[in-house]
Design a protein around this motif. Sequence first.
Motif, PDB file in Angstrom:
ATOM      1  N   LEU A  22      -4.370   8.299  -5.975  1.00  0.00           N
ATOM      2  CA  LEU A  22      -3.594   8.694  -4.704  1.00  0.00           C
ATOM      3  C   LEU A  22      -4.459   8.930  -3.604  1.00  0.00           C
ATOM      4  O   LEU A  22      -4.109   8.426  -2.543  1.00  0.00           O
ATOM      5  N   SER A  40      -5.537   5.263  -2.561  1.00  0.00           N
ATOM      6  CA  SER A  40      -4.619   4.331  -1.809  1.00  0.00           C
ATOM      7  C   SER A  40      -4.363   4.979  -0.509  1.00  0.00           C
ATOM      8  O   SER A  40      -3.967   4.259   0.568  1.00  0.00           O
ATOM      9  N   THR A  41      -4.215   6.167  -0.469  1.00  0.00           N
ATOM     10  CA  THR A  41      -4.141   6.934   0.969  1.00  0.00           C
ATOM     11  C   THR A  41      -5.184   6.660   1.992  1.00  0.00           C
ATOM     12  O   THR A  41      -4.688   6.262   3.157  1.00  0.00           O
ATOM     13  N   ILE A  71       0.894   4.336  -2.858  1.00  0.00           N
ATOM     14  CA  ILE A  71       1.245   5.469  -2.670  1.00  0.00           C
ATOM     15  C   ILE A  71       2.310   6.311  -3.230  1.00  0.00           C
ATOM     16  O   ILE A  71       2.254   7.424  -4.034  1.00  0.00           O
ATOM     17  N   ASN A 115       0.852  -1.154  -0.010  1.00  0.00           N
ATOM     18  CA  ASN A 115       0.121  -0.126  -0.127  1.00  0.00           C
ATOM     19  C   ASN A 115       0.880   1.387   0.009  1.00  0.00           C
ATOM     20  O   ASN A 115       0.633   2.123  -0.726  1.00  0.00           O
ATOM     21  N   ALA A 116       1.987   1.279   0.800  1.00  0.00           N
ATOM     22  CA  ALA A 116       2.778   2.451   0.988  1.00  0.00           C
ATOM     23  C   ALA A 116       3.520   2.577  -0.620  1.00  0.00           C
ATOM     24  O   ALA A 116       3.655   3.779  -0.971  1.00  0.00           O
TER      25      ALA A 116
END
Length: 121
Positions: A106, A109-110, A78, A74-75
């Motif tokens: 963006l 995902s954040t 981002i 996930n990071a």
Amino acid sequence: MISTPDPWWPTALLAVALFSDAVVSVRPPAFIQQCLHGVGFPREWWWTLIVVKLLAAAGLVAGLRYAGVGVTANAAVIAYFVCAAYAHYRAGFLKQEFWLNCLGMLALSTAVLLLSYTSTL
């Protein structure tokens, strides 16, 4: 240690979105082609974006079962979209594709990272 996502469904939703994006990018429609041309991304490298999105989706799915994998994937998603946003900004290509596709993904995902992993920290 960061565990698996809780709730799990936002991570699964992001994985489906990235997988769908990768599948669509195999034969990219006009708006994706305009976006890639707009930022000056060479056509002979377009395939790399498909690979990155498929690997990200696989990482998110694996992270549903294995602790730490999902938050890492996930990071990385981002980071990918931050880089894409910077490419748009640098190229001056701030049309609808930037606002809807790039910043939309963006934001998604954040939101998934915050919703699925902040309760496990």
